[in-house]
Design a protein around this motif. Structure first.
Motif, PDB file in Angstrom:
ATOM      1  N   LYS A  48       0.817  -1.211   0.000  1.00  0.00           N
ATOM      2  CA  LYS A  48       0.000   0.000   0.000  1.00  0.00           C
ATOM      3  C   LYS A  48       0.855   1.268   0.000  1.00  0.00           C
ATOM      4  CE  LYS A  48      -3.873  -2.162   2.433  1.00  0.00           C
ATOM      5  NZ  LYS A  48      -4.731  -2.121   3.656  1.00  0.00           N
ATOM      6  N   VAL A  49       2.045   1.167   0.604  1.00  0.00           N
ATOM      7  CA  VAL A  49       3.015   2.262   0.616  1.00  0.00           C
ATOM      8  C   VAL A  49       4.357   1.689   0.183  1.00  0.00           C
ATOM      9  CG1 VAL A  49       4.158   4.046   1.984  1.00  0.00           C
ATOM     10  CG2 VAL A  49       1.811   3.378   2.530  1.00  0.00           C
ATOM     11  N   VAL A  50       5.018   2.366  -0.751  1.00  0.00           N
ATOM     12  CA  VAL A  50       6.320   1.921  -1.249  1.00  0.00           C
ATOM     13  C   VAL A  50       7.303   3.081  -1.135  1.00  0.00           C
ATOM     14  CG1 VAL A  50       7.619   1.057  -3.221  1.00  0.00           C
ATOM     15  CG2 VAL A  50       5.283   0.269  -2.840  1.00  0.00           C
ATOM     16  N   PHE A  51       8.476   2.799  -0.551  1.00  0.00           N
ATOM     17  CA  PHE A  51       9.522   3.792  -0.397  1.00  0.00           C
ATOM     18  C   PHE A  51      10.588   3.582  -1.472  1.00  0.00           C
ATOM     19  CE2 PHE A  51       7.402   3.580   3.616  1.00  0.00           C
ATOM     20  CZ  PHE A  51       7.413   4.881   4.098  1.00  0.00           C
ATOM     21  N   ASP A  52      10.628   4.490  -2.445  1.00  0.00           N
ATOM     22  CA  ASP A  52      11.654   4.470  -3.486  1.00  0.00           C
ATOM     23  C   ASP A  52      12.833   5.279  -2.952  1.00  0.00           C
ATOM     24  OD1 ASP A  52      10.037   3.017  -5.234  1.00  0.00           O
ATOM     25  OD2 ASP A  52       9.120   4.837  -6.041  1.00  0.00           O
ATOM     26  N   ASN A  53      13.935   4.601  -2.685  1.00  0.00           N
ATOM     27  CA  ASN A  53      15.010   5.165  -1.874  1.00  0.00           C
ATOM     28  C   ASN A  53      16.189   5.659  -2.704  1.00  0.00           C
ATOM     29  OD1 ASN A  53      17.351   3.747   0.515  1.00  0.00           O
ATOM     30  ND2 ASN A  53      16.606   5.840   0.409  1.00  0.00           N
ATOM     31  N   PHE A  54      16.505   6.939  -2.542  1.00  0.00           N
ATOM     32  CA  PHE A  54      17.749   7.512  -3.055  1.00  0.00           C
ATOM     33  C   PHE A  54      18.639   7.765  -1.854  1.00  0.00           C
ATOM     34  CE2 PHE A  54      20.560  11.011  -4.237  1.00  0.00           C
ATOM     35  CZ  PHE A  54      21.042  10.590  -5.463  1.00  0.00           C
ATOM     36  N   GLY A  55      19.519   6.793  -1.566  1.00  0.00           N
ATOM     37  CA  GLY A  55      20.464   6.921  -0.464  1.00  0.00           C
ATOM     38  C   GLY A  55      21.814   7.351  -1.001  1.00  0.00           C
ATOM     39  N   THR A  56      22.468   8.271  -0.288  1.00  0.00           N
ATOM     40  CA  THR A  56      23.735   8.789  -0.789  1.00  0.00           C
ATOM     41  C   THR A  56      24.587   9.364   0.333  1.00  0.00           C
ATOM     42  OG1 THR A  56      24.750  10.285  -2.414  1.00  0.00           O
ATOM     43  CG2 THR A  56      22.771  11.082  -1.287  1.00  0.00           C
ATOM     44  N   SER A  57      25.880   9.344   0.113  1.00  0.00           N
ATOM     45  CA  SER A  57      26.819  10.016   1.020  1.00  0.00           C
ATOM     46  C   SER A  57      27.054  11.455   0.600  1.00  0.00           C
ATOM     47  CB  SER A  57      28.163   9.273   1.024  1.00  0.00           C
ATOM     48  OG  SER A  57      28.753   9.332  -0.273  1.00  0.00           O
ATOM     49  N   LYS A  58      26.479  11.873  -0.499  1.00  0.00           N
ATOM     50  CA  LYS A  58      26.743  13.219  -1.017  1.00  0.00           C
ATOM     51  C   LYS A  58      26.358  14.288   0.010  1.00  0.00           C
ATOM     52  CE  LYS A  58      26.383  12.450  -6.033  1.00  0.00           C
ATOM     53  NZ  LYS A  58      26.490  10.969  -6.012  1.00  0.00           N
ATOM     54  N   ALA A  59      27.267  15.207   0.248  1.00  0.00           N
ATOM     55  CA  ALA A  59      26.972  16.343   1.113  1.00  0.00           C
ATOM     56  C   ALA A  59      26.133  17.358   0.351  1.00  0.00           C
ATOM     57  CB  ALA A  59      28.272  16.979   1.603  1.00  0.00           C
ATOM     58  N   GLY A  87      21.450  14.377   7.090  1.00  0.00           N
ATOM     59  CA  GLY A  87      22.172  14.957   8.216  1.00  0.00           C
ATOM     60  C   GLY A  87      23.484  14.341   8.614  1.00  0.00           C
ATOM     61  N   LEU A  88      23.736  13.073   8.323  1.00  0.00           N
ATOM     62  CA  LEU A  88      24.948  12.419   8.816  1.00  0.00           C
ATOM     63  C   LEU A  88      26.111  12.501   7.834  1.00  0.00           C
ATOM     64  CD1 LEU A  88      23.457   9.300  10.638  1.00  0.00           C
ATOM     65  CD2 LEU A  88      24.538  11.298  11.663  1.00  0.00           C
ATOM     66  N   HIS A  89      26.042  13.446   6.915  1.00  0.00           N
ATOM     67  CA  HIS A  89      27.140  13.662   5.972  1.00  0.00           C
ATOM     68  C   HIS A  89      27.439  15.155   5.868  1.00  0.00           C
ATOM     69  CE1 HIS A  89      27.438   9.514   4.613  1.00  0.00           C
ATOM     70  NE2 HIS A  89      26.111   9.472   4.683  1.00  0.00           N
ATOM     71  N   GLY A  90      28.599  15.445   5.312  1.00  0.00           N
ATOM     72  CA  GLY A  90      28.977  16.844   5.118  1.00  0.00           C
ATOM     73  C   GLY A  90      29.462  17.535   6.376  1.00  0.00           C
ATOM     74  N   GLU A  95      27.746  25.047  10.646  1.00  0.00           N
ATOM     75  CA  GLU A  95      26.301  25.103  10.795  1.00  0.00           C
ATOM     76  C   GLU A  95      25.698  26.207   9.924  1.00  0.00           C
ATOM     77  OE1 GLU A  95      27.880  23.441  13.627  1.00  0.00           O
ATOM     78  OE2 GLU A  95      26.728  21.978  12.484  1.00  0.00           O
ATOM     79  N   GLU A  96      26.418  27.318   9.777  1.00  0.00           N
ATOM     80  CA  GLU A  96      25.938  28.409   8.922  1.00  0.00           C
ATOM     81  C   GLU A  96      25.876  27.965   7.463  1.00  0.00           C
ATOM     82  OE1 GLU A  96      28.391  28.642  11.151  1.00  0.00           O
ATOM     83  OE2 GLU A  96      27.383  29.852  12.689  1.00  0.00           O
ATOM     84  N   GLU A  97      26.915  27.280   7.007  1.00  0.00           N
ATOM     85  CA  GLU A  97      26.916  26.776   5.628  1.00  0.00           C
ATOM     86  C   GLU A  97      25.823  25.735   5.441  1.00  0.00           C
ATOM     87  OE1 GLU A  97      31.625  27.088   4.429  1.00  0.00           O
ATOM     88  OE2 GLU A  97      30.970  25.478   5.776  1.00  0.00           O
ATOM     89  N   TYR A  98      25.671  24.854   6.434  1.00  0.00           N
ATOM     90  CA  TYR A  98      24.643  23.814   6.369  1.00  0.00           C
ATOM     91  C   TYR A  98      23.258  24.448   6.242  1.00  0.00           C
ATOM     92  CZ  TYR A  98      21.888  19.697   7.696  1.00  0.00           C
ATOM     93  OH  TYR A  98      20.979  18.669   7.716  1.00  0.00           O
ATOM     94  N   GLU A  99      23.004  25.490   7.024  1.00  0.00           N
ATOM     95  CA  GLU A  99      21.696  26.139   6.972  1.00  0.00           C
ATOM     96  C   GLU A  99      21.421  26.720   5.594  1.00  0.00           C
ATOM     97  OE1 GLU A  99      18.968  29.422   9.334  1.00  0.00           O
ATOM     98  OE2 GLU A  99      20.960  28.920  10.084  1.00  0.00           O
ATOM     99  N   GLN A 100      22.395  27.394   5.026  1.00  0.00           N
ATOM    100  CA  GLN A 100      22.208  27.987   3.696  1.00  0.00           C
ATOM    101  C   GLN A 100      21.958  26.916   2.648  1.00  0.00           C
ATOM    102  OE1 GLN A 100      25.739  30.331   3.054  1.00  0.00           O
ATOM    103  NE2 GLN A 100      25.083  31.973   4.432  1.00  0.00           N
ATOM    104  N   LEU A 101      22.748  25.855   2.696  1.00  0.00           N
ATOM    105  CA  LEU A 101      22.633  24.793   1.700  1.00  0.00           C
ATOM    106  C   LEU A 101      21.348  23.988   1.882  1.00  0.00           C
ATOM    107  CD1 LEU A 101      26.358  23.717   1.805  1.00  0.00           C
ATOM    108  CD2 LEU A 101      25.181  24.571  -0.240  1.00  0.00           C
ATOM    109  N   ALA A 141      17.808  21.478  14.767  1.00  0.00           N
ATOM    110  CA  ALA A 141      17.167  22.757  15.098  1.00  0.00           C
ATOM    111  C   ALA A 141      17.056  23.630  13.854  1.00  0.00           C
ATOM    112  CB  ALA A 141      17.963  23.471  16.184  1.00  0.00           C
ATOM    113  N   ILE A 142      18.083  23.600  13.016  1.00  0.00           N
ATOM    114  CA  ILE A 142      18.059  24.353  11.757  1.00  0.00           C
ATOM    115  C   ILE A 142      16.957  23.831  10.846  1.00  0.00           C
ATOM    116  CG2 ILE A 142      19.345  24.732   9.602  1.00  0.00           C
ATOM    117  CD1 ILE A 142      21.914  24.807  11.390  1.00  0.00           C
ATOM    118  N   VAL A 143      16.900  22.509  10.695  1.00  0.00           N
ATOM    119  CA  VAL A 143      15.888  21.896   9.823  1.00  0.00           C
ATOM    120  C   VAL A 143      14.483  22.233  10.310  1.00  0.00           C
ATOM    121  CG1 VAL A 143      14.919  19.673   9.078  1.00  0.00           C
ATOM    122  CG2 VAL A 143      17.407  20.035   9.065  1.00  0.00           C
TER     123      VAL A 143
END
Length: 198
Positions: A48-59, A87-90, A95-101, A141-143
Motif C-alpha cells: 500500500k506504501v512503497v519507499f523508493d530510496n535515493f540513499g547517498t553520502s553526497k553532502a 544529516g549524517l554527511h557533510g 552550521e551556517e553553511e549547512y543552513e544555507q545549503l 534545530a536548523i531543519v
C-alpha cells in the motif's frame, strides 16, 4: 569549485514494485539510515506504501547531488510525498553553511517536486564519536526552523532513534528492531501527511 569528498563516496538507489499502480510511493531521500530502514518500511507498507530510496553520502554542497536525485526521481511511476534527510554527511560544513545549503535544497525540492508534500526528516541520534551528536542536534534545530518557515511538516526520527539507542549496532546504524521502529514512524507519517487509505 571541487567538491569536498568523504573517503568513501556512494549512492544506493532502490525502486521496487514498479508495476504496483495503487501504492502510495514515497521519494525517500537520505543517508545510510534510510537505506537500512527501506526494507522494513516497504515490508510494513504491505504493497500500500512503497519507499523508493535515493540513499547517498553526497553532502549538500556536492554539485552532483540534485542532478543525480532528479534522474532517479524521474523514473518513479508516481509520487505521493518526498521525505528528505541528509544529516549524517557533510561534516566539513559549518552550521551556517549547512543552513544555507539545506534551505537551498528544500527550495529546489519544492520547486521540482511540489506537486507532492516535501517533508524534512530530523537526523537520527548517534553515539559514535565520528558523528558528533551535539552537531546533529544543532542541524535538527536548523531543519525544524527552516521547515516551519516554509509551512512544512517534519518527521522526528531523532526522538525515535534516541528512544531505541539500545538497538544501535555501531553508534550510528541500527539492528533490525531499531530499523523497525524507524519504519513504523515513517508509515505513521505517510498516514498523517498523505491521508487515510495509505
Amino acid at each position: 569549485m571541487k567538491p569536498v569528498y568523504e573517503n568513501i563516496e556512494w549512492d544506493n538507489t532502490w525502486m521496487e514494485q514498479t508495476h504496483n499502480s495503487t501504492a502510495r510511493r514515497i521519494l525517500y531521500i537520505g543517508d545510510s539510515i534510510t537505506v537500512g530502514t527501506r526494507g522494513a518500511a516497504n515490508a510494513k507498507g504491505a504493497g500500500k506504501v512503497v519507499f523508493d530510496n535515493f540513499g547517498t553520502s553526497k553532502a549538500l554542497d556536492n554539485p552532483f547531488f540534485f542532478d543525480s536525485l532528479r534522474l532517479f526521481a524521474a523514473q518513479q511511476p508516481s509520487r505521493a510525498a518526498v521525505f528528505f534527510n541528509n544529516g549524517l554527511h557533510g561534516w566539513h560544513l559549518s552550521e551556517e553553511e549547512y543552513e544555507q545549503l539545506y534551505a537551498h535544497m528544500l527550495d529546489k525540492l519544492i520547486s521540482a517536486f511540489g506537486e507532492a508534500p516535501v517533508v524534512p526528516m530530523l537526523t537520527t541520534f548517534a553515539t559514535n564519536e565520528g558523528f558528533p551528536n551535539h552537531r546533529v542536534q544543532a542541524r535538527n534545530a536548523i531543519v525544524t526552523r527552516l521547515a516551519r518557515e516554509r509551512g512544512l511538516q517534519v518527521i522526528d526520527l531523532y526522538s525515535v532513534a534516541e528512544a531505541n539507542r539500545e538497538h544501535l549496532s555501531d553508534g550510528v546504524h541500527f539492528d533490525g528492531e531499531g530499523y523497525n521502529a524507524l519504519a513504523e514512524t515513517l508509515l505513521q507519517a505517510v498516514e498523517r501527511i498523505c491521508g487515510e487509505g495509505s
